[in-house]
Design an enzyme around this catalytic site. Structure first.
Site, PDB file in Angstrom:
ATOM      1  N   ASP A   9       0.866  -1.182   0.000  1.00 15.63           N
ATOM      2  CA  ASP A   9       0.000   0.000   0.000  1.00 15.63           C
ATOM      3  C   ASP A   9       0.895   1.222   0.000  1.00 15.63           C
ATOM      4  OD1 ASP A   9      -2.402   1.546   0.235  1.00 15.63           O
ATOM      5  OD2 ASP A   9      -1.927   1.863   2.346  1.00 15.63           O
ATOM      6  N   SER A  10       0.284   2.384  -0.260  1.00 16.78           N
ATOM      7  CA  SER A  10       1.032   3.632  -0.186  1.00 16.78           C
ATOM      8  C   SER A  10       1.439   3.952   1.253  1.00 16.78           C
ATOM      9  CB  SER A  10       0.175   4.769  -0.751  1.00 16.78           C
ATOM     10  OG  SER A  10      -1.062   4.809  -0.069  1.00 16.78           O
ATOM     11  N   CYS A  72      -3.622  -0.838  -2.189  1.00 15.80           N
ATOM     12  CA  CYS A  72      -3.887   0.572  -2.480  1.00 15.80           C
ATOM     13  C   CYS A  72      -4.838   0.681  -3.675  1.00 15.80           C
ATOM     14  CB  CYS A  72      -2.560   1.251  -2.806  1.00 15.80           C
ATOM     15  SG  CYS A  72      -2.736   2.988  -3.196  1.00 15.80           S
ATOM     16  N   GLU A 151      -6.111   9.108   9.531  1.00 19.27           N
ATOM     17  CA  GLU A 151      -4.757   8.991  10.098  1.00 19.27           C
ATOM     18  C   GLU A 151      -4.635   9.802  11.386  1.00 19.27           C
ATOM     19  OE1 GLU A 151      -1.585   9.013   7.276  1.00 19.27           O
ATOM     20  OE2 GLU A 151      -2.568   7.395   6.172  1.00 19.27           O
ATOM     21  N   CYS A 183     -11.222   3.167  -1.214  1.00 17.26           N
ATOM     22  CA  CYS A 183      -9.946   3.661  -0.691  1.00 17.26           C
ATOM     23  C   CYS A 183      -9.657   2.887   0.588  1.00 17.26           C
ATOM     24  CB  CYS A 183     -10.060   5.153  -0.396  1.00 17.26           C
ATOM     25  SG  CYS A 183      -8.607   5.840   0.432  1.00 17.26           S
ATOM     26  N   HIS A 185      -8.596   3.670   3.401  1.00 17.19           N
ATOM     27  CA  HIS A 185      -8.950   4.275   4.685  1.00 17.19           C
ATOM     28  C   HIS A 185     -10.457   4.331   4.955  1.00 17.19           C
ATOM     29  CE1 HIS A 185      -4.864   5.605   4.065  1.00 17.19           C
ATOM     30  NE2 HIS A 185      -4.820   6.216   5.235  1.00 17.19           N
TER      31      HIS A 185
HETATM   32  N1  DGL Z   1      -3.971   3.867  -0.089  1.00 18.31           N
HETATM   33  C1  DGL Z   1      -4.586   4.920  -0.861  1.00 18.31           C
HETATM   34  C2  DGL Z   1      -5.775   4.330  -1.644  1.00 18.31           C
HETATM   35  O1  DGL Z   1      -6.365   3.350  -1.277  1.00 18.31           O
HETATM   36  C3  DGL Z   1      -5.043   6.073   0.014  1.00 18.31           C
HETATM   37  C4  DGL Z   1      -3.906   6.905   0.572  1.00 18.31           C
HETATM   38  C5  DGL Z   1      -3.112   7.610  -0.509  1.00 18.31           C
HETATM   39  O2  DGL Z   1      -3.591   8.575  -1.128  1.00 18.31           O
HETATM   40  O3  DGL Z   1      -1.995   7.182  -0.742  1.00 18.31           O
HETATM   41  O4  DGL Z   1      -6.120   4.843  -2.672  1.00 18.31           O
END
Ligand code: DGL
Length: 267
Positions: A9-10, A72, A151, A183, A185
């Site tokens: 993930d990012s 992600c 976050e 997403c 989150h």
């Molecule tokens: N993990 C990213 C997503 O699911 C969200 C956080 C980011 O913008 O990196 O798109």
């Protein structure tokens, strides 16, 4: 030797996907990589997201994994074809499982999708849902502030409610019956989003959807051996641990920081 499932993930949000996979496959070894040095991916251009995703995948491939999970949504939206060219192992993103779940859930064929700017502008969910259900009408909305809210641990704060009301004002007028949380989150904001959208809208959690989808690739047989968890980040382990604790309701161990510029850029 037992090979692990690799998840990237990012940053920390992909732990929602990790958690869903861990719950579904208690015996599998999981290796998670969070690119905390370069998060967020949401506002970045597709080319940059593809480059970062390939580097993350190369790092995980070096650990000897049997499946690559792209937790992600932003990477899943733009980088899957490039990632699939990288190796022979299965590469699974969150878009298809989420789209499949949405197509199964909707009755009136009016579906909403929320995600980062990158995910929404790619149109990936719309394409994937319409492939399964051509007559479905899709409404999409980027909600970039949801990521920092989570976050910060403010998912049930009144500020989250105000922001959700603001982002979802048009979505509420579209008579959708299904809303994809596109997403990493957003599942953590589901109480707030549900309150704003109303109980008649079903939320699709793409993290849970991908865990269920993985069952096509792996069997759930329980060999009695608890799977091992290994976490890597590209920056700031302590911040990752702090947010991870909130997401998982548990402390994580076995966390290492890896340096971005060592071995990732080589083929
Ligand atoms: N993990 C990213 C997503 O699911 C969200 C956080 C980011 O913008 O990196 O798109």
């Amino acid at each position: 030797m037992k090979k692990a499932i690799g998840i990237f993930d990012s940053g920390v949000g992909g732990l929602t996907v990790y958690k869903a996979i861990r719950n579904t496959f208690p015996n599998e070894d999981l290796i998670y990589f969070g690119d905390t040095a370069r998060v967020p991916y949401g506002p970045k251009s597709p080319n940059t997201i593809i480059d970062y995703s390939l580097q993350n995948a190369r790092f995980l491939l070096q650990q000897g994994i049997k499946i690559l999970i792209v937790a992600c949504n932003t990477s899943s939206a733009v980088a899957i074809p490039a990632l699939q060219n990288l190796s022979d192992i299965p590469v699974i993103g969150v878009i298809e499982p989420g789209a499949e779940q949405a197509a199964k859930t909707t009755k009136n064929k009016r579906i909403g999708v929320i995600g980062t700017e990158g995910t929404i502008h790619s149109g990936a969910y719309t394409v994937a849902i319409n492939k399964l259900l051509p007559e479905a009408v899709i409404f999409s909305q980027p909600c970039p502030l949801f990521v920092p809210l989570v976050e910060e641990g403010w998912q049930e704060h009144y500020v989250a409610n105000i922001i959700a009301e603001e982002y979802l004002v048009d979505m509420k007028k579209q008579n959708i019956d299904t809303l994809v949380l596109g997403c990493t989150h957003y599942p953590l904001l589901s109480k707030t989003i549900q309150k704003v959208m109303g109980e008649e809208v079903t939320l699709v959690d793409s993290a849970k959807a991908i865990a269920a989808y993985l069952s096509c690739y792996l069997d759930r047989e329980n060999d009695g051996q608890k799977g091992k968890d290994t976490f890597y980040v590209s920056d700031n382990e302590s911040k990752f641990s702090e947010i991870a604790q909130r997401i998982l309701q548990d402390n994580i161990s076995n966390l290492t920081r890896v340096h971005l510029y060592e071995s990732w850029f080589k083929d």
